[in-house]
Design an enzyme around this catalytic site. Structure first.
Site, PDB file in Angstrom:
ATOM      1  N   ARG A 166      -2.670  -1.064   6.650  1.00 45.20           N
ATOM      2  CA  ARG A 166      -2.071  -2.282   5.810  1.00 45.20           C
ATOM      3  C   ARG A 166      -0.879  -2.651   6.055  1.00 45.20           C
ATOM      4  O   ARG A 166       0.114  -3.029   5.337  1.00 45.20           O
ATOM      5  CB  ARG A 166      -2.360  -1.850   4.211  1.00 45.20           C
ATOM      6  CG  ARG A 166      -3.601  -1.332   3.734  1.00 45.20           C
ATOM      7  CD  ARG A 166      -4.791  -2.450   3.864  1.00 45.20           C
ATOM      8  NE  ARG A 166      -5.987  -1.951   3.754  1.00 45.20           N
ATOM      9  CZ  ARG A 166      -7.011  -1.579   4.277  1.00 45.20           C
ATOM     10  NH1 ARG A 166      -6.838  -1.395   5.632  1.00 45.20           N
ATOM     11  NH2 ARG A 166      -8.268  -1.014   3.831  1.00 45.20           N
ATOM     12  N   SER A 241     -10.010  -4.506  -3.622  1.00 43.52           N
ATOM     13  CA  SER A 241      -9.131  -3.114  -3.804  1.00 43.52           C
ATOM     14  C   SER A 241      -7.859  -3.319  -4.287  1.00 43.52           C
ATOM     15  O   SER A 241      -7.195  -4.158  -3.596  1.00 43.52           O
ATOM     16  CB  SER A 241      -9.400  -2.424  -2.408  1.00 43.52           C
ATOM     17  OG  SER A 241     -10.649  -2.283  -2.058  1.00 43.52           O
ATOM     18  N   GLU A 332      -1.994  -2.708  -3.451  1.00 42.56           N
ATOM     19  CA  GLU A 332      -2.184  -3.380  -1.941  1.00 42.56           C
ATOM     20  C   GLU A 332      -1.875  -4.779  -2.103  1.00 42.56           C
ATOM     21  O   GLU A 332      -1.375  -5.346  -1.020  1.00 42.56           O
ATOM     22  CB  GLU A 332      -3.831  -3.038  -1.732  1.00 42.56           C
ATOM     23  CG  GLU A 332      -4.219  -3.561  -0.410  1.00 42.56           C
ATOM     24  CD  GLU A 332      -5.485  -3.257   0.065  1.00 42.56           C
ATOM     25  OE1 GLU A 332      -6.240  -3.972   0.764  1.00 42.56           O
ATOM     26  OE2 GLU A 332      -5.789  -2.168  -0.109  1.00 42.56           O
TER      27      GLU A 332
END
Length: 338
Positions: A166, A241, A332
């Site tokens: 990420r 997510s 996230e």
């Protein structure tokens, strides 16, 4: 180039939160980009590049700047001069799932596990999007982007993107906001993946007696697994997510987690969804935000009125997981506005 004023960020993002943006410009070709940045410069305003808005949380104060909505479309073969390999390109405003569909229709493997991941192709390198054992870094060759510092288009090879979980030069460090990604090129192989696959995917294959592991078959299986667990952002307000998985830094930490009965994947990754579920939060509602009863990693905006509701819900979930397991979850999705 059409310029819109005072547009709600909530209408541009799938979590459907956020105040107004001062200006919004749809970018439909590379030629629009320098003109849009020149407009922002004339107004003395910052710029934010947005795709589908599936990984962005809008803040209540809005954005006193210019949002560039990426709508540059097109995909095709970059080069097919390799033995059993092919380079495919997609312009950055295409949906990632459409690009995956295109690649598997040609029989090539490398991004089929990214099927049904919401968002545009341009967003994939920003957070090194990944799912079911694949991430874009494994196949990426280079990106083409407009460099606002040099005021010209450049090609940036994968080695210069600092890709990890990420993470990339596009979402961290001094280069945040410097580039507008316009094109992504990947190199794929004419082959089948081999089992074992991630647990949920393997279970679906086993339950349905599937032993064909062609790219198209795996794509369809991944879509079925995701659709059974994850909300459609067109229908349900969510950013997919919401928390990053927890990464352990040493063998001692891994052994301690395993001794406590906590699953550890890929040599050091704890699934955050497991932590949330086993903290007893699955299906719970906090300040109008529901922890999905199908996938605990997902937060659904059922009745949250503003960003403050989301922030309060996020903190309660983080605190409960920390109290139960000792690990601190990290959000996230990125955030936009004040």
């Amino acid at each position: 180039m059409k310029i819109r004023e005072n547009i709600a960020i909530s209408t541009l993002t799938t979590m459907r939160l956020g105040g107004n943006a001062r200006y919004v410009i749809d970018i439909e070709s590379e030629e629009d980009i320098p003109e849009a940045y020149a407009f922002a410069g004339e107004q003395g305003l910052p710029v934010y590049v947005l795709g589908l808005g599936s990984n962005i949380i809008g803040r209540d104060g809005g954005f006193e700047g210019v949002i560039l909505v990426n709508k540059i479309r097109g995909m095709g073969v970059e080069s097919d001069e390799y033995n059993n390999r092919i380079e495919l390109y997609s312009y950055s405003g295409e949906l990632l799932d459409d690009f995956v569909c295109y690649s598997t229709s040609l029989g090539f493997s490398g991004i089929e596990a990214l099927s049904a991941v919401p968002g545009t192709v341009g967003a994939a390198p920003v957070q090194n999007v990944g799912a079911y054992g694949q991430d874009i870094a494994q196949t990426l060759v280079y990106v083409r982007a407009y460099d606002t510092l040099l005021e010209e288009f450049v090609e940036i090879p994968k080695i210069d993107l600092d890709l990890s979980y990420r993470h990339s030069i596009f979402n961290s460090g001094s280069t945040v906001g410097r580039y507008f990604i316009t094109k992504v090129v990947v190199c794929l192989e004419h082959k089948e993946l081999k089992p074992p696959f991630y647990n949920s995917l393997q279970k679906y294959l086993d339950d349905n007696g599937i032993e064909d592991y062609s790219p198209e078959t795996i794509r369809l299986a991944v879509r079925a697994v995701r659709e059974a667990k994850l909300p459609d952002p067109d229908m349900i307000a969510s950013s997919g997510s919401f928390f990053k998985n927890v990464y352990l830094n040493s063998e001692a930490e891994i052994r301690a987690a395993e001794a406590a009965g906590i699953p550890v994947w890929d040599g050091g990754k704890i699934p955050s969804g497991w932590l949330i579920e086993n903290a007893g939060l699955k299906g719970k509602i906090f300040h109008g935000m529901r922890v999905s009863d199908k996938a605990s990693l997902v937060l659904i905006n059922e009745s949250a009125r503003d960003y403050a509701d989301l922030a309060a819900a996020r903190q309660e979930i983080i605190d409960r997981v920390k109290e139960k397991f000792g690990y601190t979850l990290e959000q996230e999705p990125m955030e936009l506005g004040q």
